[in-house]
Design a protein around this motif. Structure first.
Motif, PDB file in Angstrom:
ATOM      1  N   UNK A 169      38.082  20.129  10.349  1.00  0.00           N
ATOM      2  CA  UNK A 169      37.599  21.192   9.478  1.00  0.00           C
ATOM      3  C   UNK A 169      38.257  21.112   8.111  1.00  0.00           C
ATOM      4  N   UNK A 170      39.540  20.771   8.094  1.00  0.00           N
ATOM      5  CA  UNK A 170      40.246  20.676   6.819  1.00  0.00           C
ATOM      6  C   UNK A 170      39.643  19.592   5.942  1.00  0.00           C
ATOM      7  N   UNK A 171      39.367  18.447   6.559  1.00  0.00           N
ATOM      8  CA  UNK A 171      38.805  17.328   5.805  1.00  0.00           C
ATOM      9  C   UNK A 171      37.388  17.651   5.329  1.00  0.00           C
ATOM     10  N   UNK A 172      36.599  18.293   6.208  1.00  0.00           N
ATOM     11  CA  UNK A 172      35.212  18.593   5.859  1.00  0.00           C
ATOM     12  C   UNK A 172      35.121  19.628   4.733  1.00  0.00           C
TER      13      UNK A 172
ATOM     14  N   UNK B  68      42.739  28.349   1.827  1.00  0.00           N
ATOM     15  CA  UNK B  68      42.360  29.690   1.392  1.00  0.00           C
ATOM     16  C   UNK B  68      41.775  30.499   2.550  1.00  0.00           C
ATOM     17  N   UNK B  69      40.910  29.855   3.348  1.00  0.00           N
ATOM     18  CA  UNK B  69      40.288  30.533   4.483  1.00  0.00           C
ATOM     19  C   UNK B  69      41.333  30.914   5.526  1.00  0.00           C
ATOM     20  N   UNK B  70      42.231  29.988   5.843  1.00  0.00           N
ATOM     21  CA  UNK B  70      43.266  30.281   6.835  1.00  0.00           C
ATOM     22  C   UNK B  70      44.217  31.366   6.337  1.00  0.00           C
TER      23      UNK B  70
ATOM     24  N   UNK C  26      37.426  27.395  16.671  1.00  0.00           N
ATOM     25  CA  UNK C  26      37.060  27.592  15.263  1.00  0.00           C
ATOM     26  C   UNK C  26      38.285  28.195  14.577  1.00  0.00           C
ATOM     27  N   UNK C  27      38.950  27.602  14.078  1.00  0.00           N
ATOM     28  CA  UNK C  27      40.206  28.026  13.486  1.00  0.00           C
ATOM     29  C   UNK C  27      40.290  29.527  13.242  1.00  0.00           C
ATOM     30  N   UNK C  28      39.177  30.207  12.977  1.00  0.00           N
ATOM     31  CA  UNK C  28      39.229  31.617  12.578  1.00  0.00           C
ATOM     32  C   UNK C  28      38.683  32.536  13.664  1.00  0.00           C
TER      33      UNK C  28
ATOM     34  N   UNK D 223      32.709  30.163   6.673  1.00  0.00           N
ATOM     35  CA  UNK D 223      33.556  29.813   5.536  1.00  0.00           C
ATOM     36  C   UNK D 223      33.994  28.362   5.579  1.00  0.00           C
ATOM     37  N   UNK D 224      34.008  27.772   6.784  1.00  0.00           N
ATOM     38  CA  UNK D 224      34.422  26.381   6.929  1.00  0.00           C
ATOM     39  C   UNK D 224      33.295  25.553   7.495  1.00  0.00           C
ATOM     40  N   UNK D 225      33.147  24.331   6.995  1.00  0.00           N
ATOM     41  CA  UNK D 225      32.221  23.370   7.576  1.00  0.00           C
ATOM     42  C   UNK D 225      32.744  23.022   8.962  1.00  0.00           C
ATOM     43  N   UNK D 226      31.867  23.015   9.963  1.00  0.00           N
ATOM     44  CA  UNK D 226      32.309  22.698  11.321  1.00  0.00           C
ATOM     45  C   UNK D 226      32.822  21.275  11.423  1.00  0.00           C
TER      46      UNK D 226
END
Length: 395
Positions: free
Chosen positions: A138-141, A149-151, A259-261, A335-338
């Motif tokens: 997710x970080x790379x995408x 910022x999202x985290x 999903x991280x969030x 907020x994040x690309x999967x």
């Protein structure tokens, strides 16, 4: 944690000396004074390795005294090939813990006994690496700036906590028993003592055919209890939440292990204590493992996507029945690309396909969370685990 890890390393047969604390930068003088022949270090990902090699290990690399996590991988391969001894397969996490605790129904923690801590670390190292790899996708995408910022925005929701609810108003256990075709006075904690063979599978297959009664009760509970709790954790007002349409049901009988969030909501339908518990770390990487303990009417919330958690072998004399589900704040849902793995498959199959999450919005006039779709509830699928996987497999 640092002192505890130092003690673990020092106790190993082939370790002559430990140095703690040690310098962040490995200098030529430090290696010479300690007669260091090889510097070994693991990294979160390729970018982390490239940065740390240059900043901290340049001298060790120049002296040809540096190795990465390849050695650790070799050790783990040796462990995977280790033979079964005294009925304990080293590949089985639950079996290893049971051996380290002599099958005690309770696990000492804070701190763990040394032999138990070693058993935990050997197995959880892989889990930590898989978590790091999954989050790196997710970080790379998304790009590191957006991801961070999202985290950061998610941090307010990631605090572990508990809540209580009125079981006479939210009759989750009653509806669960009804959907499983069991009498209302059936003691789920004594499920393993039933004379009926295969009762666990039988009741869950009945649930699959008659899930709506439980799902309707769960849907109200998710919105009126869990969503209210999650929204209260936010730094700023939240008016949109996504919640799992049907929970994952867990039945852990004595001898079972399993999903991280996103925020995980965990609700026991029986008592939960000792080795029937789920063990959590309070924040990512803290490894301060502690159990969820309570009974029906109690719930727990934690950030399961970024905090490791595990279950030991259940060595109590009762069955633990529980369910858990995910909630994602609306402003973080997309907020994040999967991202995708090397094969091109989507990592977050829960978000990529419809049907797993329901969306609810805050009705400010009544301060209640309303499902935005007044149609029928989503039908559970294989992503909810057994028994829904059985439907996928055609059983």
């Amino acid at each position: 944690m640092q002192a505890e890890r130092t003690e673990i390393i020092q106790s190993l047969e082939y370790v002559d000396e430990t140095v703690c604390p040690c310098p962040l930068l490995v200098t030529e003088d430090f290696m010479r004074q300690r007669n260091i022949d090889l510097v070994v270090h693991g990294f979160a990902d390729a970018a982390d390795e490239q940065r740390q090699r240059k900043e901290f290990f340049e001298i060790a690399i120049r002296e040809n005294k540096f190795s990465t996590s390849d050695i650790i991988a070799q050790i783990e391969r040796c462990k995977d090939d280790a033979p079964v001894r005294n009925g304990i397969n080293p590949k089985w996490f639950g079996a290893s813990l049971a051996a380290a605790t002599d099958k005690s129904p309770h696990i000492q923690y804070d701190p763990f006994p040394l032999n138990l801590r070693v058993s935990i670390d050997i197995h959880l190292r892989k889990a930590a690496r898989r978590r790091t790899e999954a989050l790196a996708v997710s970080r790379e995408a998304a790009g590191s700036a957006i991801y961070d910022s999202v985290l950061s925005s998610f941090r307010a929701f990631s605090q572990e906590g508990e809540f209580h609810f009125d079981t006479s108003k939210h009759m989750l256990r009653d509806r669960f028993l009804h959907s499983c075709n069991l009498p209302e006075n059936f003691d789920l904690a004594m499920l393993h003592t039933s004379d009926e063979p295969g009762l666990k599978d039988t009741m869950l297959l009945a649930l699959m055919d008659n899930f709506r009664a439980f799902q309707r009760e769960f849907d109200v509970f998710a919105r009126e209890v869990a969503c209210v709790k999650v929204a209260s954790m936010a730094d700023e007002p939240v008016n949109e939440l996504y919640y799992q349409s049907f929970p994952c049901v867990r039945i852990i009988r004595p001898g079972d292990f399993s999903h991280p969030c996103s925020i995980n909501i965990y609700v026991p339908l029986t008592k939960i204590e000792g080795t029937s518990s789920l063990f959590l770390e309070s924040r990512p990487g803290s490894e301060d493992w502690h159990p969820i303990e309570g009974t029906y009417g109690f719930g727990k919330h934690f950030a399961g996507a970024v905090c490791n958690h595990w279950t030991p072998e259940n060595n109590t004399n009762f069955t633990r029945v529980s369910f858990d589900f995910r909630i994602i704040p609306g402003h973080l849902f997309r907020a994040l690309d999967c991202g995708s793995d090397k094969s091109g498959d989507a990592k977050d199959v829960y978000r990529q396909r419809e049907g797993y999450y329901s969306r609810c919005v805050l009705d400010e006039s009544t301060s209640s969370w309303i499902r935005d779709d007044d149609g029928p509830l989503n039908t559970p699928d294989s992503r909810c685990g057994f028994p829904w996987t059985a439907r996928k497999e055609g059983r």
